[in-house]
Design an enzyme around this catalytic site. Structure first.
Site, PDB file in Angstrom:
ATOM      1  N   LYS A 102      -3.202 -19.477  18.093  1.00 44.49           N
ATOM      2  CA  LYS A 102      -1.734 -19.649  18.089  1.00 44.49           C
ATOM      3  C   LYS A 102      -1.078 -18.393  17.525  1.00 44.49           C
ATOM      4  CE  LYS A 102       0.363 -21.875  14.556  1.00 44.49           C
ATOM      5  NZ  LYS A 102       1.476 -21.162  13.942  1.00 44.49           N
ATOM      6  N   ASN A 103      -1.599 -17.886  16.397  1.00 43.69           N
ATOM      7  CA  ASN A 103      -0.910 -16.789  15.698  1.00 43.69           C
ATOM      8  C   ASN A 103      -1.186 -15.434  16.315  1.00 43.69           C
ATOM      9  OD1 ASN A 103       0.131 -18.735  14.104  1.00 43.69           O
ATOM     10  ND2 ASN A 103      -1.194 -18.321  12.338  1.00 43.69           N
ATOM     11  N   ARG A 143       9.891 -21.254  14.662  1.00 47.52           N
ATOM     12  CA  ARG A 143      10.168 -20.481  13.467  1.00 47.52           C
ATOM     13  C   ARG A 143       9.856 -19.008  13.692  1.00 47.52           C
ATOM     14  NH1 ARG A 143      10.278 -17.103   9.860  1.00 47.52           N
ATOM     15  NH2 ARG A 143       8.123 -16.712  10.279  1.00 47.52           N
ATOM     16  N   CYS A 160      11.373 -23.509   7.479  1.00 45.76           N
ATOM     17  CA  CYS A 160      10.429 -24.517   7.956  1.00 45.76           C
ATOM     18  C   CYS A 160       9.969 -25.313   6.750  1.00 45.76           C
ATOM     19  CB  CYS A 160       9.249 -23.863   8.674  1.00 45.76           C
ATOM     20  SG  CYS A 160       8.040 -23.187   7.563  1.00 45.76           S
ATOM     21  N   ARG A 196      11.824 -19.005   5.175  1.00 42.74           N
ATOM     22  CA  ARG A 196      11.011 -18.019   5.910  1.00 42.74           C
ATOM     23  C   ARG A 196      11.890 -16.794   6.169  1.00 42.74           C
ATOM     24  NH1 ARG A 196       6.569 -20.671   8.140  1.00 42.74           N
ATOM     25  NH2 ARG A 196       5.666 -18.648   8.593  1.00 42.74           N
ATOM     26  N   PRO A 197      12.150 -15.984   5.134  1.00 41.18           N
ATOM     27  CA  PRO A 197      13.040 -14.836   5.306  1.00 41.18           C
ATOM     28  C   PRO A 197      12.456 -13.796   6.256  1.00 41.18           C
ATOM     29  CG  PRO A 197      11.902 -14.724   3.200  1.00 41.18           C
ATOM     30  CD  PRO A 197      11.579 -16.073   3.787  1.00 41.18           C
ATOM     31  N   ILE A 198      13.314 -12.951   6.789  1.00 40.95           N
ATOM     32  CA  ILE A 198      12.847 -11.850   7.638  1.00 40.95           C
ATOM     33  C   ILE A 198      13.407 -10.525   7.146  1.00 40.95           C
ATOM     34  CG2 ILE A 198      12.500 -13.267   9.715  1.00 40.95           C
ATOM     35  CD1 ILE A 198      15.205 -12.173  10.736  1.00 40.95           C
ATOM     36  N   ASP A 199      13.683 -10.439   5.850  1.00 39.07           N
ATOM     37  CA  ASP A 199      14.254  -9.206   5.288  1.00 39.07           C
ATOM     38  C   ASP A 199      13.344  -8.000   5.505  1.00 39.07           C
ATOM     39  OD1 ASP A 199      12.717 -10.820   3.435  1.00 39.07           O
ATOM     40  OD2 ASP A 199      13.050  -9.242   1.974  1.00 39.07           O
ATOM     41  N   LEU A 200      12.027  -8.218   5.459  1.00 42.08           N
ATOM     42  CA  LEU A 200      11.092  -7.091   5.661  1.00 42.08           C
ATOM     43  C   LEU A 200      11.141  -6.613   7.117  1.00 42.08           C
ATOM     44  CD1 LEU A 200       7.996  -8.413   3.657  1.00 42.08           C
ATOM     45  CD2 LEU A 200       9.795  -6.868   2.873  1.00 42.08           C
ATOM     46  N   ASP A 260      -3.535 -20.590   5.498  1.00 41.31           N
ATOM     47  CA  ASP A 260      -3.536 -21.642   6.531  1.00 41.31           C
ATOM     48  C   ASP A 260      -4.751 -22.554   6.413  1.00 41.31           C
ATOM     49  OD1 ASP A 260      -2.156 -19.506   9.159  1.00 41.31           O
ATOM     50  OD2 ASP A 260      -1.331 -20.333   7.313  1.00 41.31           O
ATOM     51  N   ILE A 306       0.864 -17.521  -1.219  1.00 34.65           N
ATOM     52  CA  ILE A 306       1.638 -16.978  -0.092  1.00 34.65           C
ATOM     53  C   ILE A 306       2.944 -17.718   0.106  1.00 34.65           C
ATOM     54  CG2 ILE A 306       1.624 -16.477   2.385  1.00 34.65           C
ATOM     55  CD1 ILE A 306      -0.343 -14.757   0.827  1.00 34.65           C
ATOM     56  N   ARG A 330       1.775 -28.512  17.000  1.00 40.17           N
ATOM     57  CA  ARG A 330       2.255 -27.121  17.026  1.00 40.17           C
ATOM     58  C   ARG A 330       1.117 -26.117  16.940  1.00 40.17           C
ATOM     59  NH1 ARG A 330       4.962 -26.798  12.251  1.00 40.17           N
ATOM     60  NH2 ARG A 330       4.740 -24.540  12.486  1.00 40.17           N
TER      61      ARG A 330
HETATM   62  C1  EPZ Z   1       2.242 -15.813   9.820  1.00 39.84           C
HETATM   63  O1  EPZ Z   1       3.517 -16.222   9.356  1.00 39.84           O
HETATM   64  C2  EPZ Z   1       1.646 -17.027  10.506  1.00 39.84           C
HETATM   65  N1  EPZ Z   1       2.488 -17.430  11.639  1.00 39.84           N
HETATM   66  C3  EPZ Z   1       1.511 -18.174   9.486  1.00 39.84           C
HETATM   67  O2  EPZ Z   1       0.856 -19.250  10.163  1.00 39.84           O
HETATM   68  C4  EPZ Z   1       0.623 -17.710   8.332  1.00 39.84           C
HETATM   69  O3  EPZ Z   1       0.565 -18.733   7.354  1.00 39.84           O
HETATM   70  C5  EPZ Z   1       1.218 -16.437   7.701  1.00 39.84           C
HETATM   71  O4  EPZ Z   1       1.387 -15.413   8.737  1.00 39.84           O
HETATM   72  C6  EPZ Z   1       0.327 -15.859   6.600  1.00 39.84           C
HETATM   73  O5  EPZ Z   1      -0.923 -15.570   7.120  1.00 39.84           O
HETATM   74  C7  EPZ Z   1       2.384 -16.735  12.796  1.00 39.84           C
HETATM   75  O6  EPZ Z   1       1.668 -15.755  12.896  1.00 39.84           O
HETATM   76  C8  EPZ Z   1       3.218 -17.247  13.943  1.00 39.84           C
HETATM   77  P1  EPZ Z   1       4.266 -13.548   6.482  1.00 39.84           P
HETATM   78  P2  EPZ Z   1       4.580 -15.098   8.837  1.00 39.84           P
HETATM   79  O7  EPZ Z   1       5.389 -12.751   7.037  1.00 39.84           O
HETATM   80  O8  EPZ Z   1       4.486 -13.896   9.668  1.00 39.84           O
HETATM   81  C9  EPZ Z   1       7.357 -13.842   2.867  1.00 39.84           C
HETATM   82  C10 EPZ Z   1       0.289 -21.511  10.480  1.00 39.84           C
HETATM   83  O9  EPZ Z   1       0.004 -22.447   9.731  1.00 39.84           O
HETATM   84  N2  EPZ Z   1       8.195 -12.963   3.681  1.00 39.84           N
HETATM   85  O10 EPZ Z   1       2.960 -12.887   6.201  1.00 39.84           O
HETATM   86  O11 EPZ Z   1       5.918 -15.722   8.679  1.00 39.84           O
HETATM   87  C11 EPZ Z   1       7.292 -15.257   3.450  1.00 39.84           C
HETATM   88  O12 EPZ Z   1       8.396 -16.012   3.014  1.00 39.84           O
HETATM   89  C12 EPZ Z   1       1.456 -20.570  10.181  1.00 39.84           C
HETATM   90  O13 EPZ Z   1      -0.347 -21.234  11.545  1.00 39.84           O
HETATM   91  C13 EPZ Z   1       9.339 -12.375   3.122  1.00 39.84           C
HETATM   92  O14 EPZ Z   1       9.653 -12.598   1.960  1.00 39.84           O
HETATM   93  O15 EPZ Z   1       3.967 -14.815   7.390  1.00 39.84           O
HETATM   94  C14 EPZ Z   1       5.972 -15.807   2.928  1.00 39.84           C
HETATM   95  O16 EPZ Z   1       6.177 -16.317   1.616  1.00 39.84           O
HETATM   96  C15 EPZ Z   1       2.166 -20.985   8.918  1.00 39.84           C
HETATM   97  N3  EPZ Z   1      10.121 -11.576   3.906  1.00 39.84           N
HETATM   98  C16 EPZ Z   1       5.093 -14.550   2.845  1.00 39.84           C
HETATM   99  O17 EPZ Z   1       5.996 -13.417   2.901  1.00 39.84           O
HETATM  100  C17 EPZ Z   1       9.807 -11.293   5.223  1.00 39.84           C
HETATM  101  O18 EPZ Z   1      10.552 -10.535   5.875  1.00 39.84           O
HETATM  102  C18 EPZ Z   1       4.095 -14.411   3.990  1.00 39.84           C
HETATM  103  O19 EPZ Z   1       4.846 -14.294   5.166  1.00 39.84           O
HETATM  104  C19 EPZ Z   1       8.645 -11.892   5.770  1.00 39.84           C
HETATM  105  C20 EPZ Z   1       7.848 -12.713   4.979  1.00 39.84           C
END
Ligand code: EPZ
Length: 419
Positions: free
Chosen positions: A23-24, A93, A117, A122-126, A302, A324, A394
């Site tokens: 999925k990811n 999401r 979610c 789930r911020p996207i600031d980065l 996960d 995380i 999902r």
């Molecule tokens: C991906 O989510 C996966 N989803 C998640 O899988 C997985 O848990 C996660 O990576 C960690 O491995 C997909 O790939 C579609 P992150 P993602 O950006 O990209 C914070 C599942 O169960 N953050 O590494 O959203 C965020 O809030 C799902 O299959 C910021 O602060 O993960 C989180 O606390 C769940 N700002 C942490 O970083 C940002 O701009 C990790 O997020 C982005 C993230």
């Protein structure tokens, strides 16, 4: 009428199952198809709600996406839009992943903020900071992102933390930038490597994925390709934990142990036998040392819930530390309803093994938490009815089908008014 999963526990698992496509991995790859002119065939593409949502987004943008047997055929040549409606953005999401690719392809993008979610905000600031570093102008207004990028320019972008989504979004935007981009402190997950491999199969020049520095040479004209999506390592972890929970001997066809080494190490420490050419679980479990989730190659967040479920009847106590996501213990209360002994304090959860688990009506709280309830139900006496299984759908094509392939008594049933 919604459905629920009925799982009768107390049976050892025996059998083998083919692991679905990841999925990811497939979700960022579907966004990456926007960069390629021509036909893309994704082999082993899993049939998931997130894939359906991505297909709807691609079609909304004017692209063709349709199933051909178990392959998904995509052709984005006819792309004619660069905005995604709020309704479509809210369906998934991780739809923010389309931003980088649309900017690279069109030089502009308008989409709404993706929703949060059940795991917390789930911020996207980065993502946005990195895109601005590459030269994008992004105006945030009324829940919408209005982005312009007449020219994206390659440079070094340093991530404050190794965000998977931000790494992938920037890889896609960088393909449309002039010159070379280096993403430092990049996420190292195998799904990032799979995205690199897909992009290079389309003619891109990406290297370093799997390390903390990913380099993208922009400006290449990308063409279509045929690509097999990597196996889903978290689905594989789920089935290993299911066999650990119920006891048994299973074979996961297509699973790559190298993607799962922290999970198989924990299961071996718990007394399981796991061999590289077959996921065989043949022992009652002992408790394991502290399990601390971390970015890859650390223990995957996960897999935290499904490993916790596998350890509910182990001897001793296991300490989990979820580093995380803010809110990823929502499955704990449901597991306690089945007789588990778990104490949560902030990011720490302590699981003390019990002799027996019993069936109870339980409710999925999120994708992996729902899978954990099914893992626990395999070890519980009696029939456990798991509701709200839309969360499970999902991430798993058909969890009941795959558990049945391993010998479990698991079926989807229509939910009646009394559950
Ligand atoms: C991906 O989510 C996966 N989803 C998640 O899988 C997985 O848990 C996660 O990576 C960690 O491995 C997909 O790939 C579609 P992150 P993602 O950006 O990209 C914070 C599942 O169960 N953050 O590494 O959203 C965020 O809030 C799902 O299959 C910021 O602060 O993960 C989180 O606390 C769940 N700002 C942490 O970083 C940002 O701009 C990790 O997020 C982005 C993230």
């Amino acid at each position: 009428m919604s459905q629920l999963l009925s799982v009768r526990g107390g049976r050892r698992l025996e059998g083998e199952v083919t692991i679905q496509g990841a999925k990811n991995s497939v979700l960022p790859i579907l966004a990456a198809t926007l960069l390629a002119r021509g036909q893309v065939a994704l082999l082993g593409c899993p049939r998931l709600r997130g894939v359906d949502a991505s297909i709807r987004i691609l079609r909304h943008l004017g692209c063709d996406a349709h199933w051909e047997a178990d392959a998904l055929a995509v052709d984005t040549t006819a792309l004619r839009r660069c905005e995604i409606s709020d309704v479509l953005m809210r369906e998934m999401r991780s739809s923010a992943i389309f931003l980088g690719a649309i900017l690279a392809r069109c030089g502009q993008a308008d989409l709404s903020y993706p929703g949060g979610c059940e795991l917390g905000p789930r911020p996207i600031d980065l993502h946005l900071a990195g895109l601005r570093d590459l030269g994008a102008e992004i105006r945030e207004e009324g829940g919408f992102l209005h982005c312009r990028a007449d020219r994206l320019r390659g440079r070094e972008v340093v991530l404050r933390m190794p965000s998977v989504g931000a790494t992938e979004n920037l890889m896609l935007a960088a393909c449309g930038a002039e010159g070379v981009t280096v993403i430092s402190n990049a996420a190292r997950e195998p799904e990032v490597v799979d995205l690199q491999n897909f992009l290079n199969a389309c003619g891109a020049r990406v290297s370093g994925a799997g390390s903390s520095a990913v380099s993208i040479e922009g400006g290449q004209d990308l063409h279509g390709c045929t690509y097999r999506v990597m196996p889903d390592r978290i689905a594989a972890a789920t089935y290993l934990c299911a066999a650990a929970s119920a006891g048994g001997d299973i074979y996961l066809r297509g699973a790559e142990e190298g993607h799962l080494s922290t999970v198989t190490a924990a299961l071996r420490e718990a007394g399981c036998t796991v061999t590289a050419d077959s996921g065989g679980i043949r022992a009652r479990l002992r408790a394991v040392g502290p399990v601390q989730t971390a970015p890859y190659p650390g223990f995957p967040t996960d897999a935290q819930a499904v490993l916790m479920a596998a350890l509910l009847r182990s001897r001793g106590a296991t300490v989990f530390e979820e580093n995380i996501f803010e809110n990823r213990y929502r499955h704990v209360d449901e597991l306690i309803r089945m007789g588990a002994s778990i104490r949560v304090s902030g990011r720490v959860a302590v699981v003390t093994g019990v002799e027996r688990l019993h069936s109870a009506p339980v409710r999925c709280t999120d994708l992996r938490g729902g899978a954990a309830l099914c893992v626990a139900a395999l070890a519980a006496e009696g029939e456990t009815r798991v509701s709200q299984i839309c969360h499970i759908d999902r991430g798993y094509e058909d969890l009941a089908r795959d558990l049945r392939a391993l010998g479990a008594d698991a079926v989807r049933v229509e939910e009646t008014e009394n559950g």
